[in-house]
Design a protein around this motif. Sequence first.
Motif, PDB file in Angstrom:
ATOM      1  N   LYS A  58       1.048  -1.370   0.081  1.00 10.14           N
ATOM      2  CA  LYS A  58      -0.246   0.038   0.591  1.00 10.14           C
ATOM      3  C   LYS A  58       0.969   1.398  -0.277  1.00 10.14           C
ATOM      4  N   ARG A  61      -0.043   3.818  -2.897  1.00 10.83           N
ATOM      5  CA  ARG A  61      -1.042   4.636  -2.734  1.00 10.83           C
ATOM      6  C   ARG A  61      -1.316   5.552  -0.999  1.00 10.83           C
ATOM      7  N   LEU A  62      -0.163   5.149  -0.758  1.00  7.54           N
ATOM      8  CA  LEU A  62      -0.650   5.850   0.604  1.00  7.54           C
ATOM      9  C   LEU A  62       0.420   7.451   0.424  1.00  7.54           C
ATOM     10  N   LYS A  64       1.205   8.913  -2.898  1.00  9.61           N
ATOM     11  CA  LYS A  64      -0.226   9.373  -4.215  1.00  9.61           C
ATOM     12  C   LYS A  64      -0.968  10.492  -3.057  1.00  9.61           C
ATOM     13  N   ALA A  65      -1.697   9.642  -2.032  1.00 15.42           N
ATOM     14  CA  ALA A  65      -2.308  10.461  -1.466  1.00 15.42           C
ATOM     15  C   ALA A  65      -1.558  11.667  -0.482  1.00 15.42           C
ATOM     16  N   GLU A  68      -1.151  14.510  -2.867  1.00 16.61           N
ATOM     17  CA  GLU A  68      -2.012  14.914  -3.604  1.00 16.61           C
ATOM     18  C   GLU A  68      -3.076  16.213  -2.922  1.00 16.61           C
ATOM     19  N   GLU A  69      -3.214  15.222  -1.699  1.00 15.69           N
ATOM     20  CA  GLU A  69      -3.037  16.708  -0.434  1.00 15.69           C
ATOM     21  C   GLU A  69      -2.096  17.909  -0.009  1.00 15.69           C
TER      22      GLU A  69
END
Length: 70
Positions: A58, A61-62, A64-65, A68-69
């Motif tokens: 993961k 994905r983490l 990327k998040a 993006e934040e």
Amino acid sequence: MVLRSIQGGVTADYAYEVHELGESSARATLVANCQITGLWWSLVSPLLRVAVRLSDGKQLRLFKAMVEEG
């Protein structure tokens, strides 16, 4: 960016690379390089590879998040 994790006889370096694809997109890759010391870790290294893949799957994905934040 490289993050290092040391737990017991296992040292893992997680190398993230981000390549810009255009004005508003990018591609990230992650390479995990694990080094082990000690007889116990040498014996369980095949299982360790599977465990790292499952527990760290993961990571991108983490990442990327987080990016993006802002």
